[in-house]
Design a protein around this motif. Sequence first.
Motif, PDB file in Angstrom:
ATOM      1  N   PRO A 133      -8.780  19.063   0.078  1.00 49.26           N
ATOM      2  CA  PRO A 133      -9.910  19.229   0.996  1.00 49.26           C
ATOM      3  C   PRO A 133      -9.848  18.221   2.142  1.00 49.26           C
ATOM      4  O   PRO A 133      -9.259  17.149   2.014  1.00 49.26           O
ATOM      5  CB  PRO A 133     -11.121  18.956   0.092  1.00 49.26           C
ATOM      6  N   GLY A 134     -10.452  18.583   3.246  1.00 52.04           N
ATOM      7  CA  GLY A 134     -10.558  17.656   4.360  1.00 52.04           C
ATOM      8  C   GLY A 134      -9.280  17.542   5.172  1.00 52.04           C
ATOM      9  O   GLY A 134      -8.310  18.271   4.958  1.00 52.04           O
ATOM     10  N   GLU A 135      -9.292  16.602   6.106  1.00 48.14           N
ATOM     11  CA  GLU A 135      -8.135  16.395   6.959  1.00 48.14           C
ATOM     12  C   GLU A 135      -7.108  15.493   6.290  1.00 48.14           C
ATOM     13  O   GLU A 135      -7.438  14.718   5.383  1.00 48.14           O
ATOM     14  CB  GLU A 135      -8.573  15.773   8.292  1.00 48.14           C
ATOM     15  N   GLY A 136      -5.877  15.580   6.759  1.00 52.80           N
ATOM     16  CA  GLY A 136      -4.822  14.679   6.320  1.00 52.80           C
ATOM     17  C   GLY A 136      -4.355  13.840   7.496  1.00 52.80           C
ATOM     18  O   GLY A 136      -4.001  14.382   8.549  1.00 52.80           O
ATOM     19  N   TRP A 137      -4.349  12.521   7.336  1.00 54.51           N
ATOM     20  CA  TRP A 137      -3.872  11.620   8.391  1.00 54.51           C
ATOM     21  C   TRP A 137      -2.657  10.838   7.893  1.00 54.51           C
ATOM     22  O   TRP A 137      -1.543  11.151   8.268  1.00 54.51           O
ATOM     23  CB  TRP A 137      -4.990  10.663   8.819  1.00 54.51           C
ATOM     24  N   GLY A 138      -2.870   9.854   7.028  1.00 58.64           N
ATOM     25  CA  GLY A 138      -1.770   9.043   6.536  1.00 58.64           C
ATOM     26  C   GLY A 138      -1.558   9.219   5.048  1.00 58.64           C
ATOM     27  O   GLY A 138      -2.469   9.628   4.321  1.00 58.64           O
ATOM     28  N   LEU A 139      -0.334   8.895   4.588  1.00 60.69           N
ATOM     29  CA  LEU A 139      -0.005   9.057   3.170  1.00 60.69           C
ATOM     30  C   LEU A 139       0.971   7.973   2.736  1.00 60.69           C
ATOM     31  O   LEU A 139       1.935   7.668   3.449  1.00 60.69           O
ATOM     32  CB  LEU A 139       0.614  10.436   2.924  1.00 60.69           C
ATOM     33  N   THR A 140       0.712   7.377   1.565  1.00 61.62           N
ATOM     34  CA  THR A 140       1.651   6.467   0.935  1.00 61.62           C
ATOM     35  C   THR A 140       1.488   6.608  -0.568  1.00 61.62           C
ATOM     36  O   THR A 140       0.746   7.467  -1.051  1.00 61.62           O
ATOM     37  CB  THR A 140       1.437   5.014   1.408  1.00 61.62           C
ATOM     38  N   GLN A 141       2.176   5.770  -1.335  1.00 61.19           N
ATOM     39  CA  GLN A 141       2.054   5.808  -2.798  1.00 61.19           C
ATOM     40  C   GLN A 141       2.276   4.425  -3.363  1.00 61.19           C
ATOM     41  O   GLN A 141       2.958   3.590  -2.777  1.00 61.19           O
ATOM     42  CB  GLN A 141       3.032   6.825  -3.395  1.00 61.19           C
ATOM     43  N   ASP A 142       1.638   4.177  -4.525  1.00 59.94           N
ATOM     44  CA  ASP A 142       1.705   2.853  -5.144  1.00 59.94           C
ATOM     45  C   ASP A 142       2.519   2.843  -6.429  1.00 59.94           C
ATOM     46  O   ASP A 142       2.459   1.880  -7.203  1.00 59.94           O
ATOM     47  CB  ASP A 142       0.289   2.330  -5.430  1.00 59.94           C
ATOM     48  N   GLY A 143       3.288   3.913  -6.680  1.00 63.53           N
ATOM     49  CA  GLY A 143       4.059   4.012  -7.902  1.00 63.53           C
ATOM     50  C   GLY A 143       3.349   4.795  -8.983  1.00 63.53           C
ATOM     51  O   GLY A 143       3.982   5.269  -9.923  1.00 63.53           O
ATOM     52  N   SER A 144       2.033   4.949  -8.839  1.00 68.05           N
ATOM     53  CA  SER A 144       1.244   5.723  -9.802  1.00 68.05           C
ATOM     54  C   SER A 144       0.513   6.891  -9.153  1.00 68.05           C
ATOM     55  O   SER A 144       0.393   7.963  -9.748  1.00 68.05           O
ATOM     56  CB  SER A 144       0.213   4.822 -10.490  1.00 68.05           C
ATOM     57  N   HIS A 145       0.027   6.659  -7.955  1.00 67.96           N
ATOM     58  CA  HIS A 145      -0.760   7.676  -7.257  1.00 67.96           C
ATOM     59  C   HIS A 145      -0.337   7.760  -5.794  1.00 67.96           C
ATOM     60  O   HIS A 145       0.202   6.802  -5.234  1.00 67.96           O
ATOM     61  CB  HIS A 145      -2.252   7.349  -7.314  1.00 67.96           C
ATOM     62  N   LEU A 146      -0.617   8.909  -5.192  1.00 67.33           N
ATOM     63  CA  LEU A 146      -0.546   9.036  -3.746  1.00 67.33           C
ATOM     64  C   LEU A 146      -1.844   8.489  -3.168  1.00 67.33           C
ATOM     65  O   LEU A 146      -2.903   8.552  -3.798  1.00 67.33           O
ATOM     66  CB  LEU A 146      -0.379  10.497  -3.343  1.00 67.33           C
ATOM     67  N   ILE A 147      -1.769   7.938  -1.959  1.00 65.18           N
ATOM     68  CA  ILE A 147      -2.947   7.389  -1.295  1.00 65.18           C
ATOM     69  C   ILE A 147      -3.048   8.065   0.067  1.00 65.18           C
ATOM     70  O   ILE A 147      -2.109   8.009   0.865  1.00 65.18           O
ATOM     71  CB  ILE A 147      -2.850   5.862  -1.139  1.00 65.18           C
ATOM     72  N   LEU A 148      -4.181   8.703   0.328  1.00 64.57           N
ATOM     73  CA  LEU A 148      -4.351   9.532   1.523  1.00 64.57           C
ATOM     74  C   LEU A 148      -5.494   9.014   2.379  1.00 64.57           C
ATOM     75  O   LEU A 148      -6.563   8.672   1.868  1.00 64.57           O
ATOM     76  CB  LEU A 148      -4.608  10.984   1.102  1.00 64.57           C
TER      77      LEU A 148
END
Length: 279
Positions: free
Chosen positions: A125-140
Amino acid sequence: MRLLPYLLLLLTLCPSRLTIAAEAQATDTYQLVHAYPHDEQAFTQGLIYLDGHLYESTGLQGHSSLRMEDLDTGRLLQFVDVSDKYFAEGLTNWGSTLIQLTWQSHVALVYDRATFHLLRTLPYPGEGWGLTQDGSHLILSDGSPTLRFLDPETFHQVRSITVKDRGVPVKELNELEFVHGEIYANIWHSDRIARIAPASGKVLGWIDLAGLLPAGEHSSAEAVLNGIAWDPAHDRLFVTGKLWPKIFEIKVIPAQHATSTANVPRSKPQKPAGPDPSP
């Protein structure tokens, strides 16, 4: 000494003013290590460094792409056009895949990293701007002060944090990178990178990149700072911007060690004016 009683009174009545003044001075600066060539037509939305290469997501409707590049020469090693129906945004890796956001289409594009073959799409849902990950989860990031932590396989939200600097929400969080256990975030139309605690959302500090790209090399008002990549094997930090002709390797200079010579001012770029002024 009349000054001492005044200072004591100020501390008693208004301690926050002194605190804010101290924190305002605690902005990290940078030292330029090296500049590498970059495609000045690339509307950079996401950037990562992996296995000796740069991977980049570029945006704009009808011109979005996924790329693998040679850092030293800027040469394209692999390239795929993104469907014209998508405006590509942030990018990260997960296992043997690359995951690319779209701005307002509510889907992430999942590619085989070796072949750039599109494997599947994942809705969100919603817009997508930036994305990274911490080894366990994606961070949006989605342009709001909220960062969402997602299950990498399903894209379902696991938790979220609200990013705040001294209690004030920080808006327009854009491209993200996970560096030394912190989330680094570009702020759209800003020369600063926020360093964010992933557990609380508290802004731990700022990196001021003003002057990194000379003003004369900005091709438009939208050629703004956007793009952070970290090489953990050699602890190298790379930054660039939309439509910038260079990618810069920088060393962050902590505020307490910064001197007037720590910064190597090189100007900064901007993004293309047009009908699609995306983040």
